[in-house]
Design a protein around this motif. Sequence first.
Motif: not given
Length: 277
Positions: A148, A151, A158, A160, A164, A190, A192-196
């Motif tokens: 993060d 980012r 993000p 979504n 997020w 993070i 590649h599916d934007w799962k944290v």
Amino acid sequence: MPRRYQWTTLVVAVALTITVVLFCTPAVSGADDPAPSKEQIKHFLLTAQVIASKEGSKGVTHPWRLTLSDGKLTHDASFQSVDEHKAQARLATGQIESNFVDSYKYNIGAYLLAELVGFDEMMPVYVERQWKGSTGSLSWWVPVMMDDQERYLRQIQPPNAEQWDRQISRIRLFNLLVDDTDPNLTNILIDHDWKVWRIDFTRAFRLQKDVQFPADLQRCQRQFFERLKSLDANELAARTKNYLTEAEVQSVMSRRDKIVAHFQKLIAEKGENAVLY
């Protein structure tokens, strides 16, 4: 994120380069194999042979990146053996902390607590293991595209925003529950599916009984809230007996009580649907 988590100095930007190399290199696994269950991951971490190792440069504890194999599956893991206890320590901020602890045991304690409150889906599996004569925490390596901090510095939004915000709200809540004194952005990964994913709790579980930043608590996942309310001190103490002291467990429960009371007050003021999702 709150301003206290923002890193804006040149030193941090340099450290970012190291972080990306360390955490964003893909882990190795069996080709086309289905994802292992958490119990299978725990067994693998506890029993697989270490076939390669590399010391990391991230942070002050320098965790090792180990490559493990059981003959069928090959995968990487992060090993931290820090277990430092001091009467006083000067932090990077210049602040003096009494009864300072920086311990791998808190990684495992945090994961065991996470399993009880339903936060473990946002953490890699942690177990205790010995390697080269040292005992430490060993965690499943999560392949990610950035942390993060990167980012934030690159001002990447993000895809979504609602998804997020919900993930970050859960992380903030868990940070406050375990009273982590080092919740920096490099510990939020993070994929590649934007799962944290939240990692590294070696400076958590302070004895502070109050919630440090209650303004961070605005919304909560319904299931998370119900699991918090049902969290039992005796069960937590039994599960974490090798990793948390009685005083640390009591402090967790005291913070839990205040977090639950805070959300109950918000629900009374705003309505359940405005607070819980």
